[in-house]
Design an enzyme around this catalytic site. Structure first.
Site, PDB file in Angstrom:
ATOM      1  N   CYS A  77       1.046  -1.377   0.010  1.00 14.92           N
ATOM      2  CA  CYS A  77       0.138   0.420   0.066  1.00 14.92           C
ATOM      3  C   CYS A  77       0.886   1.662  -0.018  1.00 14.92           C
ATOM      4  O   CYS A  77       0.398   2.291  -0.137  1.00 14.92           O
ATOM      5  CB  CYS A  77      -1.288  -0.180   1.283  1.00 14.92           C
TER       6      CYS A  77
ATOM      7  N   ASN B 237      -9.911  -1.772  -2.442  1.00 14.83           N
ATOM      8  CA  ASN B 237      -8.805  -1.346  -2.269  1.00 14.83           C
ATOM      9  C   ASN B 237      -7.458  -1.925  -3.342  1.00 14.83           C
ATOM     10  O   ASN B 237      -7.659  -3.512  -3.546  1.00 14.83           O
ATOM     11  CB  ASN B 237      -8.757  -1.233  -1.077  1.00 14.83           C
TER      12      ASN B 237
ATOM     13  N   HIS C  29      -4.249   6.835   0.902  1.00 16.35           N
ATOM     14  CA  HIS C  29      -4.671   5.406  -0.040  1.00 16.35           C
ATOM     15  C   HIS C  29      -5.854   4.645  -0.227  1.00 16.35           C
ATOM     16  O   HIS C  29      -6.009   4.723   2.145  1.00 16.35           O
ATOM     17  CB  HIS C  29      -3.466   4.237   0.890  1.00 16.35           C
TER      18      HIS C  29
HETATM   19  C1  LIG Z   1     -11.951  -4.753   8.439  1.00 13.84           C
HETATM   20  C2  LIG Z   1     -12.426  -3.645   9.524  1.00 13.84           C
HETATM   21  C3  LIG Z   1     -13.250  -2.714   8.041  1.00 13.84           C
HETATM   22  C4  LIG Z   1     -13.707  -3.969  10.014  1.00 13.84           C
HETATM   23  O1  LIG Z   1     -13.860  -2.992  11.204  1.00 13.84           O
HETATM   24  P1  LIG Z   1     -14.134  -3.474  12.721  1.00 13.84           P
HETATM   25  O2  LIG Z   1     -14.983  -2.197  13.642  1.00 13.84           O
HETATM   26  O3  LIG Z   1     -12.900  -3.533  13.471  1.00 13.84           O
HETATM   27  O4  LIG Z   1     -14.585  -4.856  12.336  1.00 13.84           O
HETATM   28  P2  LIG Z   1     -15.192  -6.035  14.142  1.00 13.84           P
HETATM   29  O5  LIG Z   1     -13.880  -7.051  12.789  1.00 13.84           O
HETATM   30  O6  LIG Z   1     -14.681  -5.549  15.443  1.00 13.84           O
HETATM   31  O7  LIG Z   1     -16.569  -6.437  13.510  1.00 13.84           O
HETATM   32  C5  LIG Z   1     -17.454  -5.447  14.000  1.00 13.84           C
HETATM   33  C6  LIG Z   1     -18.312  -5.934  12.860  1.00 13.84           C
HETATM   34  O8  LIG Z   1     -18.319  -5.312  11.417  1.00 13.84           O
HETATM   35  C7  LIG Z   1     -18.828  -6.572  10.465  1.00 13.84           C
HETATM   36  N1  LIG Z   1     -17.519  -7.063   9.705  1.00 13.84           N
HETATM   37  C8  LIG Z   1     -16.527  -6.421   9.477  1.00 13.84           C
HETATM   38  N2  LIG Z   1     -15.860  -6.117   8.398  1.00 13.84           N
HETATM   39  C9  LIG Z   1     -16.577  -6.236   7.861  1.00 13.84           C
HETATM   40  C10 LIG Z   1     -16.472  -6.531   6.240  1.00 13.84           C
HETATM   41  N3  LIG Z   1     -15.876  -6.203   5.590  1.00 13.84           N
HETATM   42  N4  LIG Z   1     -17.940  -6.171   5.513  1.00 13.84           N
HETATM   43  C11 LIG Z   1     -19.107  -6.478   6.247  1.00 13.84           C
HETATM   44  N5  LIG Z   1     -19.123  -6.115   8.248  1.00 13.84           N
HETATM   45  C12 LIG Z   1     -17.920  -6.141   8.711  1.00 13.84           C
HETATM   46  C13 LIG Z   1     -18.479  -7.500  12.018  1.00 13.84           C
HETATM   47  O9  LIG Z   1     -19.092  -9.144  11.694  1.00 13.84           O
HETATM   48  C14 LIG Z   1     -19.306  -7.204  13.331  1.00 13.84           C
HETATM   49  O10 LIG Z   1     -20.527  -7.332  13.103  1.00 13.84           O
HETATM   50  P3  LIG Z   1     -20.832  -7.546  14.715  1.00 13.84           P
HETATM   51  O11 LIG Z   1     -21.081  -6.207  15.333  1.00 13.84           O
HETATM   52  O12 LIG Z   1     -22.371  -8.221  14.127  1.00 13.84           O
HETATM   53  O13 LIG Z   1     -20.317  -9.448  15.049  1.00 13.84           O
HETATM   54  C15 LIG Z   1     -12.190  -2.390  10.356  1.00 13.84           C
HETATM   55  O14 LIG Z   1     -11.171  -3.453  11.091  1.00 13.84           O
HETATM   56  C16 LIG Z   1     -10.820  -2.359   9.684  1.00 13.84           C
HETATM   57  O15 LIG Z   1     -10.900  -0.638   8.490  1.00 13.84           O
HETATM   58  N6  LIG Z   1      -8.939  -2.418   9.074  1.00 13.84           N
HETATM   59  C17 LIG Z   1      -8.527  -2.529   7.933  1.00 13.84           C
HETATM   60  C18 LIG Z   1      -8.180  -3.503   6.752  1.00 13.84           C
HETATM   61  C19 LIG Z   1      -8.148  -2.873   5.381  1.00 13.84           C
HETATM   62  O16 LIG Z   1      -8.367  -1.862   5.524  1.00 13.84           O
HETATM   63  N7  LIG Z   1      -7.260  -3.419   5.170  1.00 13.84           N
HETATM   64  C20 LIG Z   1      -6.530  -3.085   4.414  1.00 13.84           C
HETATM   65  C21 LIG Z   1      -4.484  -2.208   4.534  1.00 13.84           C
HETATM   66  S1  LIG Z   1      -3.739  -1.659   3.813  1.00 13.84           S
END
Ligand SMILES: CC(C)(COP(=O)(O)OP(=O)(O)OC[C@H]1O[C@@H](n2cnc3c(N)ncnc32)[C@H](O)[C@@H]1OP(=O)(O)O)[C@@H](O)C(=O)NCCC(=O)NCCS
Length: 342
Positions: free
Chosen positions: A115, A295, A265
């Site tokens: 990234c 992404n 990004h």
């Molecule tokens: C992936 C991400 C959006 C998840 O968000 P989060 O709030 O940390 O998610 P959690 O794992 O705590 O889950 C929260 C809820 O969202 C849901 N959820 C998580 N990812 C999801 C997705 N991609 N689509 C739909 N629902 C999602 C979970 O199932 C959970 O639902 P629940 O409350 O009913 O159990 C977040 O962790 C994030 O932005 N991470 C970075 C990922 C990224 O950008 N990677 C590339 C890096 S370059």
């Protein structure tokens, strides 16, 4: 004194589209609307089985040459940022030199970054141009993370898409800097947060990995597929990105009001909204462009720049800040003056 300047940007997306509705069918616990709410993504493009990252970069570059005043004959350096090369050897940039009809007097090399790769690429191009080593650089990005993802891993399949981009960077007469300054950062201790553990030369099979002290994944997917610890990546970016922006402002002597647009990004909207608020960047200066792209790793920033230029959002002679972060863990940011005309 010649300064490096971005002259043209183009991108290519594979034909196949993966929608949230298709994902929701496979993962009923995540309805299409929830995927959109969480990620800001509705569709992403997926490379065909016989299509590689180098192919995507090839199309982006070929279209750039076809549509613009720039000619492959003038390129004196080809640089490809990819984490999905065609072969371990030779380097894909060499094969692209031949495929694109770039003269054999040009240099060509790949570098492996995710990234943060595009901002790094700009710094490499700037160094080569301003040291007099090259004058017409074709900076390519290309990735096909889809080939590393397990079909049942909704965590990664909802976020990543495939793409290739081509940027022409040229030495031009200018009093002031047109690319830079830069800030960089690395935390290799977080390498395991976004990784394909069984890949490359260290481990060639799951068995070898387990015998070498590795552990089975908690989610049950093989270690030869892409692993992402989303929450850790999320907290890492909140930790480093606002700090990196402060460091860049200190280096440039500029403040938020001096910047026309911020191009981060395009990781996912949830994360970018948080980073924008933390960094106190006004909404109207903050470019979001992932809804129908996803992404695409090192391709997100050049895609967002190209679209914003074509939509008239970016105008000539504006100040942009580019901010990148992710796999490595690695991060980089820079100031750029809009100088491109196609
Ligand atoms: C992936 C991400 C959006 C998840 O968000 P989060 O709030 O940390 O998610 P959690 O794992 O705590 O889950 C929260 C809820 O969202 C849901 N959820 C998580 N990812 C999801 C997705 N991609 N689509 C739909 N629902 C999602 C979970 O199932 C959970 O639902 P629940 O409350 O009913 O159990 C977040 O962790 C994030 O932005 N991470 C970075 C990922 C990224 O950008 N990677 C590339 C890096 S370059």
């Amino acid at each position: 004194m010649k300064k490096a300047a971005i002259k043209a940007i183009n991108y290519y997306l594979p034909e196949k589209i993966l929608t949230n509705e298709e994902l929701a069918k496979a993962f009923p616990e995540w309805p299409a609307d929830q995927i959109y709410q969480k990620t800001g993504i509705r569709t992403r493009h997926i490379a065909a089985d016989d299509e590689t990252a180098a192919d995507l970069a090839f199309h982006a570059a070929q279209d750039l040459f076809d549509q613009s005043i720039y000619d492959a004959e003038n390129i004196d350096m080809v640089i490809l940022c990819t984490q999905a090369p065609d072969y371990v050897l030779p380097t894909s940039a060499c094969t692209l030199q031949a495929r694109l009809g770039i003269p054999s007097s040009a240099g060509a090399f790949d570098y492996n970054l995710g990234c943060s790769g595009y901002v790094y690429g700009l710094s490499i191009a700037k160094g080569l141009i301003e040291s007099g080593s090259a004058n017409n650089i074709l900076l390519l990005t290309g990735n096909t993370y889809s080939k590393y993802m397990h079909a049942k891993d909704k965590n990664v399949r909802t976020i990543f898409g495939d793409a290739g981009t081509a940027t022409l960077i040229q030495g031009v007469e200018s009093e002031g800097e047109l690319i830079g300054p830069f800030t960089f950062g690395t935390d290799g201790a977080g390498a395991d947060k976004l990784i394909v553990k069984v890949s490359g030369a260290r481990y060639t099979s799951e068995d070898e990995f387990l015998q070498g002290g590795g552990e089975k994944r908690e989610d049950g997917f093989p270690n030869s597929t892409l692993f992402m610890d989303g929450p850790s990546i999320f907290s890492f970016t909140l930790r480093v990105v606002p700090k990196m922006l402060r460091a860049l402002f200190a280096k440039t002597g500029l403040v938020i009001d001096d910047i026309d647009h911020f191009v981060f990004h395009q990781a996912n909207k949830f994360m970018l909204d948080n980073l924008r608020r933390q960094s106190k960047i006004p909404k109207e200066k903050f470019i979001l462009d992932m809804e129908n792209i996803g992404n695409t790793i090192s391709s997100t920033i050049p895609i967002a720049l190209s679209n914003a230029k074509n939509e008239g959002v970016l105008k000539t002679n504006q100040n942009l800040i580019l901010v990148s972060f992710g796999v490595g863990l690695s991060w980089a940011a820079c100031l750029v003056k809009t100088t491109w005309d196609t």
